[in-house]
Design a protein around this motif. Structure first.
Motif, PDB file in Angstrom:
ATOM      1  N   VAL A   1       0.946  -1.194  -0.144  1.00  0.00           N
ATOM      2  CA  VAL A   1      -0.141  -0.097   0.015  1.00  0.00           C
ATOM      3  C   VAL A   1       0.892   1.199   0.153  1.00  0.00           C
ATOM      4  CG1 VAL A   1      -1.587   1.337   1.397  1.00  0.00           C
ATOM      5  CG2 VAL A   1      -1.960  -1.114   1.112  1.00  0.00           C
ATOM      6  N   ASP A   2       0.660   2.122  -0.877  1.00  0.00           N
ATOM      7  CA  ASP A   2       1.111   3.634  -0.927  1.00  0.00           C
ATOM      8  C   ASP A   2       0.144   4.592  -1.283  1.00  0.00           C
ATOM      9  OD1 ASP A   2       3.985   3.437  -0.607  1.00  0.00           O
ATOM     10  OD2 ASP A   2       3.786   1.910  -1.999  1.00  0.00           O
ATOM     11  N   LEU A   3      -0.636   5.284  -0.015  1.00  0.00           N
ATOM     12  CA  LEU A   3      -1.125   6.206  -0.073  1.00  0.00           C
ATOM     13  C   LEU A   3      -0.417   7.631   0.049  1.00  0.00           C
ATOM     14  CD1 LEU A   3      -4.016   4.580   1.991  1.00  0.00           C
ATOM     15  CD2 LEU A   3      -4.225   5.312  -0.656  1.00  0.00           C
ATOM     16  N   GLN A   4      -1.375   8.731  -0.513  1.00  0.00           N
ATOM     17  CA  GLN A   4      -0.728   9.803  -0.316  1.00  0.00           C
ATOM     18  C   GLN A   4      -1.710  11.239  -0.805  1.00  0.00           C
ATOM     19  OE1 GLN A   4       3.294  11.316  -1.924  1.00  0.00           O
ATOM     20  NE2 GLN A   4       2.169  12.948  -2.911  1.00  0.00           N
ATOM     21  N   THR A   5      -1.982  11.994   0.052  1.00  0.00           N
ATOM     22  CA  THR A   5      -2.766  13.310  -0.294  1.00  0.00           C
ATOM     23  C   THR A   5      -2.308  14.073   0.336  1.00  0.00           C
ATOM     24  OG1 THR A   5      -5.278  13.848  -0.227  1.00  0.00           O
ATOM     25  CG2 THR A   5      -4.240  12.790   1.914  1.00  0.00           C
ATOM     26  N   GLU A   6      -2.622  15.504  -0.022  1.00  0.00           N
ATOM     27  CA  GLU A   6      -2.410  16.821   0.434  1.00  0.00           C
ATOM     28  C   GLU A   6      -3.285  17.245   1.432  1.00  0.00           C
ATOM     29  OE1 GLU A   6      -2.358  19.851  -2.399  1.00  0.00           O
ATOM     30  OE2 GLU A   6      -0.571  19.176  -3.400  1.00  0.00           O
ATOM     31  N   ILE A   7      -2.967  17.775   2.490  1.00  0.00           N
ATOM     32  CA  ILE A   7      -3.705  18.006   3.871  1.00  0.00           C
ATOM     33  C   ILE A   7      -3.648  19.589   4.119  1.00  0.00           C
ATOM     34  CG2 ILE A   7      -3.963  15.699   4.779  1.00  0.00           C
ATOM     35  CD1 ILE A   7      -1.731  16.682   6.486  1.00  0.00           C
ATOM     36  N   LYS A   8      -4.507  19.916   4.964  1.00  0.00           N
ATOM     37  CA  LYS A   8      -3.957  21.432   5.656  1.00  0.00           C
ATOM     38  C   LYS A   8      -3.326  21.099   7.145  1.00  0.00           C
ATOM     39  CE  LYS A   8      -6.286  25.449   7.484  1.00  0.00           C
ATOM     40  NZ  LYS A   8      -7.663  26.109   7.621  1.00  0.00           N
ATOM     41  N   PRO A   9      -1.935  21.582   6.945  1.00  0.00           N
ATOM     42  CA  PRO A   9      -1.291  21.239   8.504  1.00  0.00           C
ATOM     43  C   PRO A   9      -1.989  21.644   9.500  1.00  0.00           C
ATOM     44  CG  PRO A   9       0.353  22.311   6.615  1.00  0.00           C
ATOM     45  CD  PRO A   9      -1.298  22.442   5.985  1.00  0.00           C
ATOM     46  N   ASN A  10      -1.626  21.010  10.496  1.00  0.00           N
ATOM     47  CA  ASN A  10      -2.047  21.372  11.897  1.00  0.00           C
ATOM     48  C   ASN A  10      -0.765  21.571  12.908  1.00  0.00           C
ATOM     49  OD1 ASN A  10      -1.710  18.998  13.211  1.00  0.00           O
ATOM     50  ND2 ASN A  10      -3.706  18.465  12.158  1.00  0.00           N
ATOM     51  N   THR A  11      -1.131  21.724  13.978  1.00  0.00           N
ATOM     52  CA  THR A  11      -0.020  21.858  15.129  1.00  0.00           C
ATOM     53  C   THR A  11      -0.354  20.940  16.108  1.00  0.00           C
ATOM     54  OG1 THR A  11      -1.184  23.696  16.404  1.00  0.00           O
ATOM     55  CG2 THR A  11       0.273  24.516  14.659  1.00  0.00           C
ATOM     56  N   TYR A  12      -1.219  20.011  15.835  1.00  0.00           N
ATOM     57  CA  TYR A  12      -1.082  18.823  16.906  1.00  0.00           C
ATOM     58  C   TYR A  12      -0.317  17.823  16.744  1.00  0.00           C
ATOM     59  CZ  TYR A  12      -6.172  20.831  16.281  1.00  0.00           C
ATOM     60  OH  TYR A  12      -6.985  21.586  16.120  1.00  0.00           O
ATOM     61  N   GLY A  13      -0.009  16.933  17.772  1.00  0.00           N
ATOM     62  CA  GLY A  13       0.923  15.719  17.890  1.00  0.00           C
ATOM     63  C   GLY A  13       0.565  14.507  18.456  1.00  0.00           C
ATOM     64  N   GLY A  14      -0.671  14.458  18.453  1.00  0.00           N
ATOM     65  CA  GLY A  14      -1.147  13.137  19.111  1.00  0.00           C
ATOM     66  C   GLY A  14      -1.246  12.089  18.249  1.00  0.00           C
ATOM     67  N   LEU A  15      -1.418  10.962  19.107  1.00  0.00           N
ATOM     68  CA  LEU A  15      -1.474   9.614  18.265  1.00  0.00           C
ATOM     69  C   LEU A  15      -2.826   8.687  18.806  1.00  0.00           C
ATOM     70  CD1 LEU A  15      -0.281   6.694  16.953  1.00  0.00           C
ATOM     71  CD2 LEU A  15       0.545   6.489  19.349  1.00  0.00           C
ATOM     72  N   SER A  16      -3.386   8.282  17.884  1.00  0.00           N
ATOM     73  CA  SER A  16      -4.482   7.352  18.536  1.00  0.00           C
ATOM     74  C   SER A  16      -4.701   5.957  17.862  1.00  0.00           C
ATOM     75  CB  SER A  16      -5.773   7.991  18.310  1.00  0.00           C
ATOM     76  OG  SER A  16      -6.210   8.410  17.032  1.00  0.00           O
ATOM     77  N   PHE A  17      -5.250   5.179  18.267  1.00  0.00           N
ATOM     78  CA  PHE A  17      -5.637   3.721  17.733  1.00  0.00           C
ATOM     79  C   PHE A  17      -7.191   3.596  18.269  1.00  0.00           C
ATOM     80  CE2 PHE A  17      -1.187   2.895  17.824  1.00  0.00           C
ATOM     81  CZ  PHE A  17      -1.170   2.156  16.603  1.00  0.00           C
ATOM     82  N   GLN A  18      -8.061   3.572  17.085  1.00  0.00           N
ATOM     83  CA  GLN A  18      -9.438   2.997  17.576  1.00  0.00           C
ATOM     84  C   GLN A  18      -9.903   1.677  16.711  1.00  0.00           C
ATOM     85  OE1 GLN A  18     -12.423   4.893  18.837  1.00  0.00           O
ATOM     86  NE2 GLN A  18     -12.724   2.906  18.818  1.00  0.00           N
ATOM     87  N   HIS A  19     -10.018   0.620  17.550  1.00  0.00           N
ATOM     88  CA  HIS A  19     -10.445  -0.495  16.729  1.00  0.00           C
ATOM     89  C   HIS A  19     -11.962  -0.679  17.113  1.00  0.00           C
ATOM     90  CE1 HIS A  19     -10.283  -4.832  16.086  1.00  0.00           C
ATOM     91  NE2 HIS A  19      -9.539  -4.636  15.570  1.00  0.00           N
ATOM     92  N   THR A  20     -12.752  -1.118  16.063  1.00  0.00           N
ATOM     93  CA  THR A  20     -14.262  -1.481  16.287  1.00  0.00           C
ATOM     94  C   THR A  20     -14.407  -2.681  16.014  1.00  0.00           C
ATOM     95  OG1 THR A  20     -14.554  -0.486  14.121  1.00  0.00           O
ATOM     96  CG2 THR A  20     -14.494   1.098  15.762  1.00  0.00           C
TER      97      THR A  20
END
Length: 845
Positions: free
Chosen positions: A807-826
């Motif tokens: 898998v290789d995915l890429q997209t342009e985003i609007k940068p932010n100043t956050y630095g957090g990490l999350s895992f959400q498993h449903t």
């Protein structure tokens, strides 16, 4: 009744003329219809209140002329009358495809209130018989084409039949949700599958006893469900096609054929389990074939496997040490096969053992399969009419062939005992097939020579066994106590024999937290003992030197005391507390003693690289901790709004994650694993503003075929990057199972806004989400990229070329100043969970 009253006078007027002329449908073979009776293979079958004729070729106007004639299974089911064993309610069914649920209706099928399963047709009738009027079961098809997330919410099940004595002959039950319906007599009745992804598409629930199917085909894939829930059940000369979690776990399969398209056709078997007699199994799986995903006995007699790409056949991936399975004359590609050779303790080879008579014997130089012994129950049921041969053999041999038990159980199956303190009574139970308990006699109890010094066995007059632990060594020993009968039945109990425990050791030197090495705190203590230290040590952050508001952050595991705690930026401003319970291998943990490092941690105390975080999962706390605090891990369960249609709630009554081994594809690997559905893990770094960020980790899903999750019911895992994990704003990579494939997962880039995620890239379907999938997610400036690959050498490319290996995915985003990490498993836990290991988080200026 209303229909009968309306038609009564019409029937009187038409019965003579309708009987005088025969009707022969285009698809009939050896079949003629005469209004009030049918002629099949030269035999006249009179129609009546317990004998209906069903022909899908006939129009509504035609069937309206006759009170006992119908053109659909659904309509006929509205007029059923209870039958008896001697006079069943019979549906005589002409060749056609009979849909019990309209395949063209776009409405999604949902369960009735209080029932998790949507049904196509529910029938309540004692002694109901489905009789196909063709020797070829492919000519009469009772069909549906819905499954989980494909035309239904829930595991769609075609039929729910309540009543004893249900039987079927010369027909097909098929759920064509995931495979094409091909009707050999009329191409116009062919129908394409609803979708390629293999979803739960079930056939028949049954609550009845004395269920029989002969020359019947059961066709679906996942969760086949041939008379699930029935009691004594016989399949004679039937054919089954399925993937996992499919077969009836308490049935006798005689002269049957099977197409296995996945490695575990049973989820589990129940009670005395399932028996295969003179069966042929075509295994289309690759590398490894098992029978069960979970527990339960299986017996194979005169069973032949055919396969091109198998190199191992076992009962289950890791059989319980107390489990026993039975086999006789089993082959793979015409060569003798010992099933489960890697776990040989679990296999009982019945050659030259009396227990074989429970399943087969010879009479007049012919092999007879002893279905009478297996199915007679307490009412002498004999669906194969072999009782007279059984009685003849009994008269000649003087031995009992009618009441041979097929299962020996021992209770309890596992227990921990301490020498000098505990004892245990093991109780044997013998069962005839069908879970009919008989007196336990002729039971022998043994332990192998290497265990004899650790336990004493005393056999009581009632066949129970008193176990007295006698372990004089220091370590706890695993002891297998085996029960057996002279016929060849076996069972076992797994006992963990501790030596005589002593009091926990006292402290010679009281525990004290020291800051000897830069960047570390050490818990110094000395215990009065000669054993290796196995003390339980936990570390906490507290708001003051009194230990108020403690939050557990690190713990001892695997009998290794966590004496050293490495400081991180999250410790700054907190007092560090340690709790120790003294322990060694000859004692239980002692009373906890806590000590606090009096000085609050300062920035100068922290020496590790604050731009890189590699959490030590082996020592990281898994306690439920929902608060989002900079420098802390937040662990909870959460049900995102985009899963609400599947009506589940997050469970925060227990810890949402655990550290340890996974199962199935994750067996033998340790890491962080979801313990509850909706398990969520978040980390908010210390700081106000963050630049670029990179996350890498190894995912080890329990699922091994590439599907990743248990079903396509909004089951996914989101890995958030550059997140405000409190408000849940930022970006993520989503791994989700969809209805497109049963052996591939979609990867999608997502944007989170106030907890709501939406896709910001096209999905990529991949086969790489299997054990040891390495995933990297990175944000540099306005670019969000994700890469995934699997370093394990999977031998086959996906049949669909649009499914990629990497898998290789890429997209342009609007940068932010956050630095957090999350895992959400449903997804589901257990067999649907994913183990996380080798996590690394990097922040860049």
């Amino acid at each position: 009744m209303y229909r009968y009253l309306i038609l009564f006078l019409t029937f009187l007027g038409l019965s003579f003329s309708s009987s005088a002329q025969s009707y022969k449908g285009d698809l009939y073979q050896n079949l003629e219809f005469y209004g009030d009776y049918i002629l099949y293979k030269g035999k006249e079958i009179k129609l009546g209140s317990h004998a209906f004729f069903i022909d899908g070729q006939m129009s509504d106007a035609e069937v309206a002329k006759y009170p006992f004639v119908f053109n659909s299974i659904v309509e006929a089911s509205k007029h059923l009358n209870d039958g008896t064993e001697s006079s069943p309610m019979v549906l005589y069914i002409a060749p056609w495809v009979y849909w019990v649920d309209d395949p063209d209706d776009p409405e999604i099928r949902i369960p009735k209130p209080g029932n998790p399963v949507p049904f196509g047709l529910e029938i309540s009738c004692e002694w109901l018989r489905f009789q196909g009027l063709s020797e070829n079961p492919e000519h009469i098809i009772i069909a549906s084409n819905r499954g989980q997330t494909m035309g239904a919410k829930g595991n769609f099940t075609m039929l729910n039949i309540k009543g004893n004595g249900t039987s079927a002959e010369n027909l097909t039950f098929g759920n064509y949700c995931n495979l094409d319906l091909v009707y050999p007599l009329n191409r116009k009745l062919n129908r394409k599958k609803r979708g390629s992804a293999i979803v739960q598409a079930q056939l028949i629930f049954s609550n009845g006893d004395k269920v029989v199917a002969r020359n019947t085909r059961f066709i679906s894939r996942l969760n086949l469900g041939p008379f699930w829930g029935s009691k004594r059940t016989l399949f004679d000369g039937c054919h089954f096609e399925m993937t996992d979690d499919a077969l009836n776990g308490s049935a006798v399969y005689l002269n049957c054929s099977f197409d296995f398209y996945s490695s575990k056709p049973f989820y589990r078997t129940d009670g005395t389990g399932s028996v295969f007699l003179n069966c042929d199994i075509n295994a289309f799986t690759q590398n490894v074939q098992y029978f069960c995903k979970s527990r339960g006995p299986v017996t194979l007699v005169d069973t032949r496997f055919s396969a091109k790409e198998l190199n191992y056949i076992g009962w289950r991936d890791i059989p319980d040490k107390e489990a026993r399975y039975y086999q006789y004359n089993v082959s793979l590609n015409d060569k003798p096969l010992f099933v489960g050779v890697k776990d040989a303790y679990a296999t009982v080879e019945m050659t030259d053992k009396p227990i074989l008579n429970a399943y087969r014997f010879q009479y007049n130089n012919h092999i007879v399969y002893n279905t009478y012994n297996l199915l007679r129950g307490n009412d002498d049921w004999d669906p194969m009419k072999v009782k007279y041969m059984v009685n003849k053999v009994e008269e000649k041999s003087g031995e009992d062939y009618s009441n041979i038990p097929t299962l020996l159980e021992v209770k309890p199956t596992q227990k921990t005992l301490e020498t000098g303190k505990d004892s245990l009574v093991l109780t044997p139970k013998l069962f005839r097939f069908g879970n009919f308990e008989v007196d336990s006699k002729d039971v022998q109890w043994t332990v192998s020579s290497e265990y004899k010094s650790f336990v004493q066995l005393i056999v009581n007059d009632d066949q129970t066994c008193l176990v007295i632990p006698t372990n004089k060594e220091d370590e706890t020993k695993e002891v297998i106590v085996k029960a057996s009968t002279s016929s060849g039945l076996e069972a076992a109990a797994v006992l963990y024999i501790k030596p005589s425990f002593i009091n926990p050791p006292d402290f010679i030197v009281a525990p004290k937290i020291q800051n000897i090495k830069p960047g570390e705190l050490s818990l110094h203590y000395e215990l009065d003992m000669e054993f290796e230290d196995e003390s339980l040590i936990s570390w906490y952050r507290c708001v003051d030197e009194k230990g108020n508001q403690p939050i557990e952050i690190s713990v001892s595991r695997l009998n290794k005391p966590l004496r050293t705690y490495r400081l991180s930026v999250g410790d700054i401003g907190y007092n560090i507390m340690a709790s120790i319970q003294p322990k060694h291998l000859r004692c239980y943990p002692g009373k906890a003693k806590t000590v606090i490092f009096k000085n609050k941690i300062k920035p100068s105390d922290v020496k590790n690289d604050q731009q890189v975080l590699i959490p030590n999962f082996e020592a990281m706390s898994t306690k439920y901790q929902p608060q989002v605090i900079p420098g802390f891990w937040s662990l909870d369960s959460y049900a995102p709004a985009d899963t609400n249609e599947y009506n589940w709630q997050a469970d925060n009554s227990k810890d949402p994650w655990y550290y340890g081994e996974g199962i199935n594809g994750a067996a033998g690997t340790k890491g962080f694993v979801q313990n509850t559905k909706g398990a969520r893990m978040r980390y908010q770094p210390v700081g106000e503003s963050f630049g670029d960020m990179k996350i890498s980790f190894t995912a080890v899903p329990s699922k091994t075929a590439g599907q990743g999750f248990s079903s396509a019911r909004a089951q996914y895992m989101d890995i958030g990057v550059k997140m405000d994990v409190k408000a849940m704003n930022g970006y993520a990579l989503r791994l989700i199972r969809t209805t497109k494939y049963s052996d591939a997962t979609d990867f999608i880039l997502m944007k989170y806004e106030n907890g709501v995620a939406k896709a910001i890239s096209e999905p990529i379907s991949t086969s790489c989400y299997r054990p040891n999938c390495k995933i990297t997610i990175e944000i540099k400036g306005n670019k969000l990229t994700a890469h995934a690959e699997n370093t394990k050498g999977y031998f086959a490319s996906h049949k669909d070329k649009s499914v990629v290996n990497e898998v290789d995915l890429q997209t342009e985003i609007k940068p932010n100043t956050y630095g957090g990490l999350s895992f959400q498993h449903t997804g589901s836990v257990g067999s649907g969970a994913t183990l996380i290991k080798n996590l690394k988080i990097e922040w860049y200026d």
